[in-house]
Design a protein around this motif. Structure first.
Motif, PDB file in Angstrom:
ATOM      1  N   VAL A  21     -50.885 -23.879  39.772  1.00  0.00           N
ATOM      2  CA  VAL A  21     -50.076 -24.761  41.516  1.00  0.00           C
ATOM      3  C   VAL A  21     -48.779 -26.095  40.901  1.00  0.00           C
ATOM      4  N   THR A  22     -48.277 -25.496  42.093  1.00  0.00           N
ATOM      5  CA  THR A  22     -46.878 -26.419  41.338  1.00  0.00           C
ATOM      6  C   THR A  22     -46.487 -27.941  42.854  1.00  0.00           C
ATOM      7  N   VAL A  23     -45.784 -28.743  42.821  1.00  0.00           N
ATOM      8  CA  VAL A  23     -46.584 -29.888  43.513  1.00  0.00           C
ATOM      9  C   VAL A  23     -44.667 -30.121  43.802  1.00  0.00           C
ATOM     10  N   ALA A  24     -44.078 -29.770  44.796  1.00  0.00           N
ATOM     11  CA  ALA A  24     -42.264 -30.706  44.619  1.00  0.00           C
ATOM     12  C   ALA A  24     -42.199 -31.909  44.132  1.00  0.00           C
ATOM     13  N   SER A  25     -41.466 -32.558  43.562  1.00  0.00           N
ATOM     14  CA  SER A  25     -41.343 -33.483  43.612  1.00  0.00           C
ATOM     15  C   SER A  25     -41.260 -34.798  44.966  1.00  0.00           C
ATOM     16  N   ASP A  26     -40.999 -33.546  45.705  1.00  0.00           N
ATOM     17  CA  ASP A  26     -41.167 -34.631  47.393  1.00  0.00           C
ATOM     18  C   ASP A  26     -41.805 -34.505  47.897  1.00  0.00           C
ATOM     19  N   GLY A  27     -42.866 -33.531  47.554  1.00  0.00           N
ATOM     20  CA  GLY A  27     -44.319 -33.236  48.778  1.00  0.00           C
ATOM     21  C   GLY A  27     -44.046 -31.855  49.531  1.00  0.00           C
ATOM     22  N   SER A  28     -42.707 -31.567  49.739  1.00  0.00           N
ATOM     23  CA  SER A  28     -42.260 -30.986  50.646  1.00  0.00           C
ATOM     24  C   SER A  28     -43.281 -29.376  50.424  1.00  0.00           C
ATOM     25  N   ARG A  29     -42.974 -28.393  49.108  1.00  0.00           N
ATOM     26  CA  ARG A  29     -43.705 -27.589  48.662  1.00  0.00           C
ATOM     27  C   ARG A  29     -44.774 -27.371  47.437  1.00  0.00           C
ATOM     28  N   VAL A  30     -45.621 -25.965  47.910  1.00  0.00           N
ATOM     29  CA  VAL A  30     -46.850 -26.114  46.684  1.00  0.00           C
ATOM     30  C   VAL A  30     -46.487 -24.225  46.720  1.00  0.00           C
ATOM     31  N   VAL A  31     -46.314 -24.986  44.727  1.00  0.00           N
ATOM     32  CA  VAL A  31     -46.220 -23.079  44.555  1.00  0.00           C
ATOM     33  C   VAL A  31     -47.186 -22.679  43.853  1.00  0.00           C
ATOM     34  N   PHE A  32     -47.430 -22.032  44.187  1.00  0.00           N
ATOM     35  CA  PHE A  32     -49.032 -21.013  43.520  1.00  0.00           C
ATOM     36  C   PHE A  32     -48.524 -19.785  43.034  1.00  0.00           C
ATOM     37  N   LEU A  33     -49.385 -19.490  42.282  1.00  0.00           N
ATOM     38  CA  LEU A  33     -49.327 -17.679  41.681  1.00  0.00           C
ATOM     39  C   LEU A  33     -50.695 -17.109  42.359  1.00  0.00           C
ATOM     40  N   ARG A  34     -51.331 -15.897  43.042  1.00  0.00           N
ATOM     41  CA  ARG A  34     -52.309 -15.799  43.874  1.00  0.00           C
ATOM     42  C   ARG A  34     -52.109 -13.842  43.350  1.00  0.00           C
ATOM     43  N   SER A  35     -52.908 -12.906  43.601  1.00  0.00           N
ATOM     44  CA  SER A  35     -53.358 -11.699  44.084  1.00  0.00           C
ATOM     45  C   SER A  35     -53.524 -11.604  44.917  1.00  0.00           C
ATOM     46  N   GLY A  36     -52.998 -10.074  44.955  1.00  0.00           N
ATOM     47  CA  GLY A  36     -53.175  -9.755  46.616  1.00  0.00           C
ATOM     48  C   GLY A  36     -54.899  -8.639  47.317  1.00  0.00           C
ATOM     49  N   GLY A  37     -55.511  -9.518  46.352  1.00  0.00           N
ATOM     50  CA  GLY A  37     -56.791  -9.440  46.675  1.00  0.00           C
ATOM     51  C   GLY A  37     -58.071  -9.039  46.143  1.00  0.00           C
ATOM     52  N   PRO A  38     -59.347  -8.955  45.820  1.00  0.00           N
ATOM     53  CA  PRO A  38     -60.289  -9.424  44.756  1.00  0.00           C
ATOM     54  C   PRO A  38     -59.974  -7.921  44.198  1.00  0.00           C
ATOM     55  N   GLU A  39     -59.441  -6.896  43.536  1.00  0.00           N
ATOM     56  CA  GLU A  39     -60.025  -6.370  42.443  1.00  0.00           C
ATOM     57  C   GLU A  39     -57.967  -5.665  42.218  1.00  0.00           C
ATOM     58  N   ASP A  40     -57.431  -6.834  42.768  1.00  0.00           N
ATOM     59  CA  ASP A  40     -55.538  -6.838  42.692  1.00  0.00           C
ATOM     60  C   ASP A  40     -55.289  -7.685  41.173  1.00  0.00           C
ATOM     61  N   PRO A  41     -55.413  -7.485  40.293  1.00  0.00           N
ATOM     62  CA  PRO A  41     -55.175  -7.717  39.044  1.00  0.00           C
ATOM     63  C   PRO A  41     -53.706  -8.365  38.666  1.00  0.00           C
TER      64      PRO A  41
END
Length: 704
Positions: A21-41
Motif C-alpha cells: 500500500v502507498t498513500v499519496a503525499s496529499d492523502g487523496s489516493r491510496v495505491v495497492f496491489l491485489r489479485s482477482g480472487g482467492p486462487e488468482d496468483p
C-alpha cells in the motif's frame, strides 16, 4: 478440502488480499496491489480515491501481457523477489512519485507506466529487460536497471520524449542501482538508487563483487542446464565493494566520500528535501555512523555515532530529517537502569523508555511521527504518535484494538493494517484524521477454522510461548508434543495474529500439542533480551526452548514430555537439528528444513554479527556446527532420527549445508532421511511447503 491443499491453492489465504500500500503525499489516493480472487496468483494494480471511497483497477497484468509469459522473469528480478520473500505473480512491486500521480512497474521484464489521475497504462520502450523502475519526484522521467544483454547492470533513465539514456554502467560484473546481496538479505535495503527531491540527479550505489567467492548452484533434476554462478560472501570472505555516487542527468558525476575501509556496510539511505542521510557500519557491526552528504561535493558530515559492544541494530525508517532540521536516529538506551530501543533527535531522547520502537512509519500533519512499536506485550505491535517537540518524551497509542498493527501515511491519511487472533487476514482501514473513511476490500479465502493459541510468558526470563491443542481435545488426554520453532534474531513467532497459527492448528488436530517458543535473541522485549545470544547463540536458544517446554508442562499436564518432536525451517531448521543432536534425552525426532549446518558456509553480515569472524573464534563456529555434532557416534539410545528437507537451488542457505550434514550423519551411523526439493529456492514456494506436510506428519507419527 484438507488444509494443506487449500493453503497451497490460496498461498496461505493471501491471494486476493491487498498488499504493498502507498498513500499519496496529499492523502487523496491510496495505491495497492491485489489479485482477482482467492486462487488468482497474479496481482493487479488498484487505486482508491479517498474522497469518494471508491476503488478502481489501474493495471491488469493479463491484459497488458496478452499471450506473453509474465512468469519468465529476468534473473535479477527473480533474485530481488527472493530477497523480498515475494512469491506473488503478476505485478510484484511498483513505485510512484510522492504525489502518486503515476505508477511504474516491471512485468515480464517490460516497463509500464500508469497514469493514476486520468487512467491508462502504456508500455515504455526500453533497450533491454527492466528491474526496479522508479519515477522521478515530478512523475516525468523513469529510472530503471537494465537486465538484458550488454546493458545488464546499467542504470538508465527514460525521458518524456522516449529517449532511453545511460546514466551509469560498466562491464566486468559491476552493477549500478541495485542492492548488493548483503544489503538486501541482511539489512533490509532492497533498492540501490534514490532520486534527488528536485529530480535533477540520482544518488546511486555501485556494486563490484569481483572479490566475492563464486559458488555454482545446480539442480541435478535438470542435467541439461548449466550451473548458475552466484557471488556468495560466506563468513570470513570478501564482501562486495559498495560505493555511492551522485549522477547528474547531463552526465556529471560526484563521488560520495566516507571511510569505506572502516565502514564497508551501507545500511540505509534517505533523501528528503534536505541533504541525503546514510548509515554505514563496521564489518562486525559494533560501531556505525549516520552521515549527511553534501550533494554538490560528495563530502560527508557525522550526525550521530551508533555503538554497542555486541552489535548495532538500526531502526527501520531512520535516519531521517525532522521538520526543524534535526536528524532522527534509532538506538538503545542502556544506562541508568534503562533497557530500551528508542528514537533520538540530534542526541536528545524522543521516545519514552517503556516503548520498544520497531519502525518509523512517517510524518503526520503538524510534524509528529507515526511509529510502530510495543509497549510491554511482545506478541502485539501498535501504532504510536510521537511528539517531535522539544522538552520531554511523549507517545500516544492510536491503535486501541489488541493485535498486530502497521501503518502507511500520506498527508492527513493513515492506512492501518490490522491483524489479530479474533479476525481472519489483514484489515486495511483508511483513516483521515480521527475518521474512518473506508476499508480496502479483500477477496482472500476464509480459512476453515479459527485457532486459539494460549499465549503466556514463562520461566524467570519471561520467555514468550504458545500452546495449541486439537480442537477436539479432552482435558486429561496426554498428547505428544511438537515444538514448532524459528528462534532466530529479527523474527517472532509468538504473535497475536491468527494466520500464524493456521498451519499449527492442522498439526494440533493431527494429534499433537503444538508448542512455540520465542527464545532470547528474538525481538520485541528489550535489547538485553535480544543480544544475550552474542557468540553463544546455540547455548542460549536451546536452553530457553527446553526450559520453556518444561515450564509449560508444569502448567499444561496434558503435554507428554516423553514424546517430543521438533521442526523448523532455516534458522529453525538449524535449531531443530541442534536439539535432536545435542539433547536426545528431550527430543525423540526432528525435521530440519533448509538448515544452516555449518556457519562458515553462511553469509558474512548475519554470521559475523552473532559469532564474530571465523579466524577470531574458530571454536565458536565449531560449537555451533551441526556437522561437528553429527560426526560424533551416538551413545546408547541417543540416535534420534532426523528428516532433512532442502531446495536444490537455494541461494541463501545453499543445499551443501544439508548434503554435508547427511554425509556426517551417515558416517556416524545416525538415522535420517532426506527430501531434496527440485527447482526450489529457500522459500519452497508454489505450494511445496504445504504439500510436504503429510510427509512430515507420517515421519513424526512413525518416530513418536
Amino acid at each position: 478440502m484438507e488444509y494443506p491443499e487449500l493453503a497451497a491453492r490460496t498461498r496461505r489465504f493471501t491471494h486476493g488480499a491487498p498488499r504493498a500500500v502507498t498513500v499519496a503525499s496529499d492523502g487523496s489516493r491510496v495505491v495497492f496491489l491485489r489479485s482477482g480472487g482467492p486462487e488468482d496468483p497474479a496481482d493487479a494494480l488498484w487505486l482508491l480515491d479517498v474522497d469518494s471511497a471508491t476503488e478502481r483497477q489501474v493495471a491488469d497484468p493479463a491484459a497488458l501481457l496478452g499471450d506473453a509469459d509474465g512468469a519468465d522473469l529476468p534473473d535479477r528480478e527473480r533474485a530481488l523477489r527472493e530477497r523480498l520473500r515475494l512469491v506473488a505473480g503478476g505485478i510484484g512491486s511498483y513505485a510512484t512519485d510522492p504525489a502518486a500521480t503515476v505508477a511504474v512497474f516491471a512485468l515480464g521484464g517490460r516497463l509500464f507506466r500508469a497514469d493514476l489521475i486520468d487512467g491508462g497504462v502504456v508500455e515504455v520502450p526500453t533497450g533491454g529487460g527492466v528491474v526496479d523502475p522508479r519515477p522521478d519526484p515530478l512523475g516525468e522521467r523513469i529510472a530503471y536497471v537494465a537486465t538484458a544483454g550488454r546493458s545488464a547492470g546499467e542504470l538508465r533513465v527514460v525521458h518524456p520524449d522516449g529517449a532511453d539514456i545511460l546514466l551509469a554502467g560498466e562491464e566486468g560484473g559491476v552493477t549500478w542501482g541495485l542492492p548488493d546481496f548483503i544489503a538486501a538479505e541482511e539489512f533490509g535495503r532492497f533498492r540501490g538508487y534514490w532520486w534527488a527531491p528536485d529530480g535533477r540527479c540520482v544518488l546511486a550505489a555501485r556494486v563490484n563483487d569481483a572479490r566475492v567467492p563464486r559458488w555454482h548452484l545446480h539442480d541435478p533434476a535438470t542435467p541439461e542446464a548449466a550451473p548458475t554462478e552466484v557471488a556468495y560472501p560466506r563468513a570470513g570472505s570478501a564482501n562486495a565493494e559498495v560505493t555511492l555516487h551522485l549522477l547528474d542527468l547531463d552526465g556529471g558525476w560526484v563521488d560520495v566520500h566516507w571511510d569505506r575501509e572502516t565502514y564497508p556496510y551501507l545500511v540505509a539511505v534517505d533523501w528528503d528535501d534536505r541533504a541525503p542521510l546514510i548509515t554505514v557500519l563496521r564489518r562486525l557491526q559494533q560501531h556505525g555512523l549516520v552521515l549527511s552528504v553534501d550533494p554538490r561535493t560528495g563530502e560527508t558530515q557525522v550526525h550521530a555515532e551508533l555503538a554497542d559492544p555486541r552489535w548495532v541494530e538500526p531502526i527501520p525508517g531512520t535516519p531521517r530529517h525532522l521538520p526543524d532540521g534535526r536528524v532522527l536516529v534509532g538506538g538503545e538506551l542502556a544506562h541508568d537502569g534503562y533497557d530500551a530501543r528508542c528514537l533520538f533527535a540530534d542526541g536528545t531522547l524522543l521516545t519514552p523508555p517503556w516503548l520498544y520502537v520497531r519502525r518509523v512509519v512517517g510524518q503526520l500533519p503538524g510534524g509528529d511521527l507515526l511509529v510502530e512499536g510495543s509497549d510491554g506485550e511482545p506478541s502485539e505491535q501498535h501504532l504510536f504518535r510521537i511528539s517531535t517537540g522539544l522538552g520531554g518524551t511523549d507517545a500516544q497509542r492510536v491503535s486501541p484494538e489488541a493485535g498486530w498493527h502497521a501503518g502507511v501515511v500520506g498527508g492527513d491519511v493513515v492506512v492501518v493494517a490490522s491483524r489479530s487472533l479474533d479476525a481472519t487476514g489483514t484489515r486495511w482501514t483508511v483513516r483521515r484524521g480521527e475518521r474512518e473513511v473506508t476499508t480496502l476490500r479483500s477477496l482472500a479465502a476464509t480459512p476453515p477454522y479459527a485457532p486459539r493459541p494460549a499465549l503466556e510468558r514463562v520461566t524467570d526470563r519471561r520467555v514468550p510461548t504458545a500452546v495449541l491443542y486439537p480442537r477436539t481435545h479432552v482435558a486429561g488426554r496426554r498428547l505428544p508434543v511438537l515444538l514448532d520453532v524459528y528462534g532466530g534474531p529479527g523474527h517472532q513467532e509468538v504473535v497475536a495474529v491468527r494466520s500464524m497459527w493456521l498451519e499449527r492448528q492442522w498439526w494440533a488436530d493431527a494429534g499433537f500439542a503444538v508448542v512455540t517458543v520465542d527464545n532470547r535473541g528474538t525481538p520485541g522485549i528489550a535489547p538485553s533480551f535480544e543480544k544475550v545470544i552474542h557468540r553463544r547463540v546455540a547455548d542460549v536458544a536451546l536452553t530457553d526452548q527446553i526450559d520453556a517446554l518444561t515450564a509449560l508442562a508444569a502448567k499444561h499436564p496434558d503435554l507428554d514430555l516423553g514424546r517430543v518432536a521438533i521442526r523448523g525451517w532455516s534458522f529453525g531448521g538449524w535449531l531443530a537439528g541442534l536439539a535432536v543432536l545435542r539433547r536426545p534425552d528431550v527430543f525423540r525426532c526432528g525435521i530440519a528444513g533448509a538448515p544452516v549446518t555449518d556457519w562458515a558456509l553462511y553469509d558474512t553480515a548475519y554470521t559475523e554479527r552473532y559469532l564474530g569472524l571465523p579466524g577470531d573464534g574458530g571454536e565458536i563456529y565449531a560449537h555451533h556446527s551441526l556437522i561437528e555434532l553429527a560426526a560424533e557416534p551416538p551413545g546408547p539410545d541417543e540416535a534420534r532420527p532426523l528428516l532433512l528437507v532442502h531446495g536444490l537451488v537455494d541461494d541463501n542457505v545453499v543445499a551443501a549445508h544439508t548434503l554435508r550434514l547427511s554425509a556426517a550423519l551417515l558416517g556416524s551411523g545416525r538415522p535420517h532421511a532426506m527430501i531434496p526439493l527440485t527447482g526450489a529456492t529457500h522459500m519452497a514456494a508454489g505450494g511445496l511447503a504445504e504439500r510436504l506436510l503429510p510427509v512430515e506428519l507420517d515421519f513424526l507419527r512413525r518416530n513418536l
